[in-house]
Enzyme design. Structure first.
Site, mmCIF file in Angstrom:
data_model
loop_
_atom_site.group_PDB
_atom_site.id
_atom_site.type_symbol
_atom_site.label_atom_id
_atom_site.label_comp_id
_atom_site.label_asym_id
_atom_site.label_seq_id
_atom_site.Cartn_x
_atom_site.Cartn_y
_atom_site.Cartn_z
ATOM 1 N N CYS A 39 0.770 -1.324 -0.011
ATOM 2 C CA CYS A 39 -0.208 0.066 0.138
ATOM 3 C C CYS A 39 1.036 1.305 0.018
ATOM 4 O O CYS A 39 2.067 1.238 0.401
ATOM 5 C CB CYS A 39 -0.906 -0.111 1.206
ATOM 6 S SG CYS A 39 -2.015 -1.343 1.469
ATOM 7 N N CYS A 43 -2.804 4.961 3.063
ATOM 8 C CA CYS A 43 -3.954 3.896 2.642
ATOM 9 C C CYS A 43 -4.934 4.094 3.884
ATOM 10 O O CYS A 43 -4.119 3.987 5.032
ATOM 11 C CB CYS A 43 -3.563 2.681 2.416
ATOM 12 S SG CYS A 43 -4.704 1.487 2.047
ATOM 13 N N CYS A 70 -2.629 -3.070 -3.487
ATOM 14 C CA CYS A 70 -3.831 -2.877 -2.876
ATOM 15 C C CYS A 70 -5.009 -2.348 -3.739
ATOM 16 O O CYS A 70 -4.528 -1.220 -4.354
ATOM 17 C CB CYS A 70 -3.726 -1.929 -1.668
ATOM 18 S SG CYS A 70 -4.896 -1.264 -0.895
ATOM 19 N N CYS A 73 -5.924 1.718 -2.281
ATOM 20 C CA CYS A 73 -5.124 3.175 -2.672
ATOM 21 C C CYS A 73 -4.687 2.993 -3.910
ATOM 22 O O CYS A 73 -3.984 3.992 -4.155
ATOM 23 C CB CYS A 73 -4.063 3.125 -1.417
ATOM 24 S SG CYS A 73 -2.996 1.848 -1.126
#
Length: 364
Positions: A39, A43, A70, A73
């Site tokens: 991420c 995030c 992810c 994000c």
């Protein structure tokens, strides 16, 4: 750009993800061992335990370690990219640029009008409906300058009456249809960078503004350039903006050290002298405010140099980020001191073997 930079300590990086610190965007990537996902630092997913995370300097390193990006994000995309949930709206806006949208239209696409409004305010500094109005005005101005008659232009771009079109044109540009035929607008377009989205503004006369969208003084800067050049500011594309985006991309990839763009830098003689000295600071090097004051023949004017530095409307292209205090501390960057540090790290890593010429300490 983060592959060549030194990472903060693990403690600093973990605290950044606890705080969801967006200022750490572009500096490191966090990967969660229990989920196999990596991420951005900011995030909004649930914060993992410290023993379950590891940090990487780039998305490439995280991918090579077997982690996947992810979906919340979207770390493989540039910050500020149009999110997936908003893509259908942008596609329809492109296919019918003069369409008048209502909240009911947004809801029919499964979109929350409030969420759409917030996104446009964050990324364009105006509401969705204000963006649509200015965009339609920009298209109408193009029609007028192409020789189309006023009534046809008004009806073709979603205005219900000629009087309504005249009033909207006067409100958003300060001009009548007759004046607009001979007054080129300043066009504004978003440019995505590894350090966040920027707004670029310009036209045939050159680039007159390039700033990060989260700069607090950005609305006032737009007011200043509109008055300075006596031209309306409207959303739109232009070759000079496309070239600005291309050269910025090369800069962040470490492939470009100087910019070759037509610039509009109107200012007082003192401001012009300072801005010219900024452009002469070599890539990967820094100068102090005092050194610039001496260069412009005003050795006691360090503070005035600092103010003029802050008045620079062309971030990165006119490299005010290369100016530091005499002791090497970083201070006074409108785009955020974290960005100033990252820009200097990028340049110094590109120009040498990554050896920093100054400690790059931030003076809070």
């Amino acid at each position: 750009m983060n592959a060549t930079a030194t990472l903060p300590s693990p403690e600093q990086m973990y605290q950044a993800i606890v705080d969801r610190d967006v200022e750490m965007e572009g500096i490191f990537i966090v990967a969660v061992k229990t989920t196999g996902i990596f991420c951005r630092p900011g995030c909004k997913a649930k914060t993992p335990n410290r023993e379950n995370v590891e940090f990487f300097a780039s998305t490439d390193e995280a991918l090579a370690a077997g982690y996947r990006p992810c979906k919340r994000c979207r770390p493989l995309e540039r910050a500020g990219s149009v999110p997936v949930w908003l893509t259908p709206l942008f596609e329809q806006m492109e296919s019918a640029p003069s369409r008048r949208w209502t909240n009911a239209d947004l809801q029919s696409l499964g979109l929350s009008p409030i969420r759409v409004r917030r996104w446009f305010q964050e990324h364009y500094r105006m509401t969705f409906h204000a963006y649509l109005r200015t965009r339609r005005i920009g298209l109408a101005v193009d029609g007028l300058q192409s020789g189309d008659d006023v009534l046809s232009v008004a009806l073709d771009h979603g205005f219900q009456s000629l009087s309504g079109f005249r009033e909207s044109l006067r409100k958003w540009t300060g001009h009548t249809p007759t004046d607009a035929k001979h007054k080129d607008p300043i066009l504004v377009e978003r440019v995505l960078t590894p350090l966040g989205p920027m707004l670029a503004a310009g036209n045939d006369a050159g680039l007159c503004l390039l700033e990060f969208v989260d700069r607090k003084m950005l609305p006032k800067q737009f007011e200043r350039i509109s008055k300075l050049f006596s031209q309306p500011i409207l959303p739109g594309s232009h070759p000079v903006l496309a070239e600005t985006a291309r050269q910025l991309e090369e800069y962040f990839q470490g492939k470009r050290k100087t910019f070759d763009l037509p610039l509009r830098m109107d200012g007082t003689p003192f401001q012009s002298a300072v801005w010219q000295q900024l452009r002469e600071i070599p890539f990967g090097e820094t100068r102090s405010y005092q050194q610039l004051a001496v260069k412009v023949g005003k050795p006691t004017a360090s503070r005035a140099v600092g103010r003029t530095n802050g008045d620079n409307r062309l971030a990165i292209v006119v490299p005010c980020h290369r100016v530091v205090r005499s002791d090497g501390h970083l201070c006074g960057y409108a785009g955020g001191l974290w960005r100033k540090k990252r820009l200097l790290q990028l340049e110094q890593a590109t120009s040498s073997a990554g050896q920093l010429a100054l400690p790059l300490d931030i003076d809070e």
